[in-house]
Design a protein around this motif. Structure first.
Motif, PDB file in Angstrom:
ATOM      1  N   ASP A 125       0.965  -1.232  -0.098  1.00 20.54           N
ATOM      2  CA  ASP A 125       0.085  -0.024   0.147  1.00 20.54           C
ATOM      3  C   ASP A 125       1.018   1.038  -0.081  1.00 20.54           C
ATOM      4  O   ASP A 125       2.071   1.218   0.420  1.00 20.54           O
ATOM      5  CB  ASP A 125      -0.872   0.045   1.443  1.00 20.54           C
ATOM      6  CG  ASP A 125      -2.329   0.773   1.010  1.00 20.54           C
ATOM      7  OD1 ASP A 125      -2.225   1.397   0.004  1.00 20.54           O
ATOM      8  OD2 ASP A 125      -3.108   0.973   1.910  1.00 20.54           O
ATOM      9  N   TYR A 201      -3.760  -5.624  -2.161  1.00 19.95           N
ATOM     10  CA  TYR A 201      -3.852  -4.051  -2.360  1.00 19.95           C
ATOM     11  C   TYR A 201      -5.102  -3.536  -2.372  1.00 19.95           C
ATOM     12  O   TYR A 201      -6.044  -4.102  -2.817  1.00 19.95           O
ATOM     13  CB  TYR A 201      -2.979  -3.862  -3.660  1.00 19.95           C
ATOM     14  CG  TYR A 201      -2.017  -2.587  -3.447  1.00 19.95           C
ATOM     15  CD1 TYR A 201      -2.528  -1.263  -3.499  1.00 19.95           C
ATOM     16  CD2 TYR A 201      -0.551  -2.629  -3.904  1.00 19.95           C
ATOM     17  CE1 TYR A 201      -1.677  -0.083  -3.855  1.00 19.95           C
ATOM     18  CE2 TYR A 201       0.303  -1.542  -3.827  1.00 19.95           C
ATOM     19  CZ  TYR A 201      -0.284  -0.311  -3.912  1.00 19.95           C
ATOM     20  OH  TYR A 201       0.479   0.735  -3.904  1.00 19.95           O
ATOM     21  N   ASP A 202      -5.054  -2.266  -2.136  1.00 20.06           N
ATOM     22  CA  ASP A 202      -6.426  -1.451  -2.128  1.00 20.06           C
ATOM     23  C   ASP A 202      -6.696  -1.371  -3.889  1.00 20.06           C
ATOM     24  O   ASP A 202      -5.878  -1.579  -4.431  1.00 20.06           O
ATOM     25  CB  ASP A 202      -6.429  -0.364  -1.372  1.00 20.06           C
ATOM     26  CG  ASP A 202      -5.518   0.808  -1.731  1.00 20.06           C
ATOM     27  OD1 ASP A 202      -4.991   0.945  -2.932  1.00 20.06           O
ATOM     28  OD2 ASP A 202      -5.283   1.761  -0.877  1.00 20.06           O
ATOM     29  N   PRO A 203      -7.911  -0.755  -4.158  1.00 18.91           N
ATOM     30  CA  PRO A 203      -8.296  -0.704  -5.422  1.00 18.91           C
ATOM     31  C   PRO A 203      -7.305   0.111  -6.361  1.00 18.91           C
ATOM     32  O   PRO A 203      -7.506   0.340  -7.690  1.00 18.91           O
ATOM     33  CB  PRO A 203      -9.630  -0.283  -5.482  1.00 18.91           C
ATOM     34  CG  PRO A 203     -10.143  -0.974  -4.251  1.00 18.91           C
ATOM     35  CD  PRO A 203      -9.085  -0.675  -3.312  1.00 18.91           C
ATOM     36  N   THR A 224      -7.484  -7.717  -4.764  1.00 19.60           N
ATOM     37  CA  THR A 224      -7.833  -6.240  -4.391  1.00 19.60           C
ATOM     38  C   THR A 224      -9.576  -6.166  -4.123  1.00 19.60           C
ATOM     39  O   THR A 224     -10.326  -7.311  -4.625  1.00 19.60           O
ATOM     40  CB  THR A 224      -7.610  -5.208  -5.376  1.00 19.60           C
ATOM     41  OG1 THR A 224      -7.882  -3.851  -4.730  1.00 19.60           O
ATOM     42  CG2 THR A 224      -8.342  -5.220  -6.787  1.00 19.60           C
ATOM     43  N   ARG A 225     -10.062  -5.112  -3.843  1.00 23.07           N
ATOM     44  CA  ARG A 225     -11.589  -5.072  -3.796  1.00 23.07           C
ATOM     45  C   ARG A 225     -12.036  -4.582  -5.177  1.00 23.07           C
ATOM     46  O   ARG A 225     -11.406  -3.836  -5.978  1.00 23.07           O
ATOM     47  CB  ARG A 225     -12.053  -3.980  -2.847  1.00 23.07           C
ATOM     48  CG  ARG A 225     -11.690  -4.363  -1.341  1.00 23.07           C
ATOM     49  CD  ARG A 225     -12.562  -4.871  -0.641  1.00 23.07           C
ATOM     50  NE  ARG A 225     -13.933  -4.316  -0.515  1.00 23.07           N
ATOM     51  CZ  ARG A 225     -14.140  -3.558   0.392  1.00 23.07           C
ATOM     52  NH1 ARG A 225     -13.520  -3.155   1.362  1.00 23.07           N
ATOM     53  NH2 ARG A 225     -15.291  -2.865   0.175  1.00 23.07           N
ATOM     54  N   THR A 282      -9.088 -10.833  -8.398  1.00 26.68           N
ATOM     55  CA  THR A 282      -7.742 -11.343  -8.165  1.00 26.68           C
ATOM     56  C   THR A 282      -7.490 -12.216  -9.706  1.00 26.68           C
ATOM     57  O   THR A 282      -8.531 -12.609 -10.379  1.00 26.68           O
ATOM     58  CB  THR A 282      -7.457 -12.561  -7.136  1.00 26.68           C
ATOM     59  OG1 THR A 282      -6.210 -12.908  -7.090  1.00 26.68           O
ATOM     60  CG2 THR A 282      -8.496 -13.827  -7.302  1.00 26.68           C
ATOM     61  N   TYR A 296      -7.003 -11.133   2.013  1.00 22.28           N
ATOM     62  CA  TYR A 296      -7.026  -9.736   1.871  1.00 22.28           C
ATOM     63  C   TYR A 296      -7.405  -9.016   3.328  1.00 22.28           C
ATOM     64  O   TYR A 296      -7.051  -8.091   3.534  1.00 22.28           O
ATOM     65  CB  TYR A 296      -8.473  -9.561   0.845  1.00 22.28           C
ATOM     66  CG  TYR A 296      -8.274  -7.789   0.820  1.00 22.28           C
ATOM     67  CD1 TYR A 296      -7.621  -7.401  -0.630  1.00 22.28           C
ATOM     68  CD2 TYR A 296      -9.238  -7.101   1.402  1.00 22.28           C
ATOM     69  CE1 TYR A 296      -7.716  -6.188  -0.838  1.00 22.28           C
ATOM     70  CE2 TYR A 296      -9.469  -5.822   1.044  1.00 22.28           C
ATOM     71  CZ  TYR A 296      -8.444  -5.047   0.038  1.00 22.28           C
ATOM     72  OH  TYR A 296      -8.617  -3.877  -0.158  1.00 22.28           O
ATOM     73  N   ARG A 299      -4.397  -8.056   5.150  1.00 23.15           N
ATOM     74  CA  ARG A 299      -4.002  -6.894   4.590  1.00 23.15           C
ATOM     75  C   ARG A 299      -4.202  -5.694   5.411  1.00 23.15           C
ATOM     76  O   ARG A 299      -3.523  -4.691   5.694  1.00 23.15           O
ATOM     77  CB  ARG A 299      -4.733  -6.350   3.233  1.00 23.15           C
ATOM     78  CG  ARG A 299      -3.959  -5.262   2.299  1.00 23.15           C
ATOM     79  CD  ARG A 299      -4.874  -4.603   1.389  1.00 23.15           C
ATOM     80  NE  ARG A 299      -5.978  -3.614   1.917  1.00 23.15           N
ATOM     81  CZ  ARG A 299      -5.263  -2.383   1.999  1.00 23.15           C
ATOM     82  NH1 ARG A 299      -4.250  -2.126   1.849  1.00 23.15           N
ATOM     83  NH2 ARG A 299      -6.201  -1.619   2.579  1.00 23.15           N
TER      84      ARG A 299
END
Length: 352
Positions: A125, A201-203, A224-225, A282, A296, A299
């Motif tokens: 991040d 990781y975030d978006p 990620t989302r 993913t 996730y 995270r």
């Protein structure tokens, strides 16, 4: 029987011992009588973990309390030294190598998931600091400095990955652009051939062609989302084991295709405790869906690390104006973190 620490050894000497060993092996070390490399490393680490809020205040503390002979001029000149940055990289790599070794006294949260054998798992991040006092203004305002870090979720070693650097006329650089500037092999962090590397990781990391390139060439994967405005073509995947307790909360696991033909998977998950629904995407196609969700969820560990940097280490502002000084700052944060985790393990192992 517990091994006791020799009475002559202090916590400070134990804390710095891995650093001294790593420095003795470093190829980038040099003889410098005015500001020795060991003093440089200790001063940078100390500035992270001590309470000084400015560089000048920290140098005054070094001079009056720790009896260092470093001047303000030498301290700030070293922050702009490319050779000292190379030294920091070497020493930090040594710290990560020590932490990443399997340890009976450190619980790997993924050790009982056999499907993750052959995977390294990271939370990655961006983390920002306020501008330094001497930073130039961009469009009338000093801009934050953003670093990208990766936390090894098995060992908790921390890596400084990249520094974002806006192009001329831009207010900032997006994290995905910074990641695309560095060599894809760098995102493997030295993992040997045959090991797959996952980044949760975030978006901000979404770039499907980039994901495809890293997967095909380097064995690097992302979780990620899903963004709310995503558009995919749904495709079938082999059914998943609904009886597996690790998949509790998983509602669906389907294949999806992007508009430029990249194959992914989407996992819909509802947290059994809170009832909150999540949509994960993913490019890793083999792991059980519940394991993807678990990775996730872990995270969050890197967010806690960032919180410690800000509120316990008081690392809220960049240390300098130059790119090298900013990169050294990120490396020193990672180095201080890794030395503290090493000390924590030693205390647990030898002192109980």
């Amino acid at each position: 029987m517990t091994t006791q620490t020799p009475p002559s050894e202090t916590v400070r000497s134990r804390f710095y011992q891995p650093l001294i060993t790593a420095l003795s092996l470093a190829q980038s070390k040099r003889q410098c009588d005015q500001y020795p490399d060991l003093d440089f490393l200790k001063a940078g680490i100390g500035r992270v973990i001590e309470a000084a809020t400015t560089g000048r205040a920290w140098v005054q503390y070094l001079q009056t309390v720790l009896q260092y002979t470093v001047s303000v001029r030498n301290f700030f000149a070293a922050l702009k030294s490319k050779r000292r940055l190379d030294l920091l990289n070497e020493v930090n790599q040594s710290m990560r190598d020590q932490l990443d070794k399997p340890s009976i006294n450190w619980k790997d949260p993924f050790s009982d998931i056999e499907e993750l054998e052959g995977f390294q798992v990271y939370a990655s991040d961006g983390h920002s600091h306020g501008a330094s006092c001497h930073d130039d203004k961009i469009y009338g305002k000093k801009r934050a400095t953003t670093h990208i870090f990766s936390l090894n979720l098995r060992s908790h070693s921390l890596t400084h990955v990249a520094l974002t650097k806006p192009e001329t006329g831009k207010k900032k650089e997006h994290e995905i652009h910074a990641l695309k500037r560095i060599d894809g092999e760098s995102l493997r962090y030295g993992a040997r051939k045959g090991i797959k590397v996952i980044h949760a990781y975030d978006p901000a990391v979404i770039d499907y062609r980039f994901w495809f390139k890293l997967k095909q060439r380097y064995g690097v994967y992302f979780i990620t989302r899903e963004k709310s405005n995503s558009s995919f073509v749904e495709m079938a995947l082999p059914d998943w084991d609904r009886s597996d307790p690790r998949n509790s909360g998983v509602e669906s696991d389907i294949g999806i295709s992007t508009s430029n033909g990249v194959m992914l998977r989407r996992i819909m998950y509802t947290d059994p405790v809170t009832g909150t629904q999540y949509s994960f995407i993913t490019n890793e196609m083999t792991l059980p869906p519940g394991v993807i969700c678990m990775i996730y969820k872990r995270r969050w560990d890197i967010e806690k690390v960032f919180d410690e940097h800000k509120n316990k280490f008081s690392q809220k502002k960049a240390w300098g104006k130059s790119k090298t000084a900013k990169e050294q700052h990120g490396q020193f944060i990672a180095l201080a973190h890794n030395l503290l985790v090493l000390l924590e393990r030693d205390l647990e192992n030898e002192e109980g």
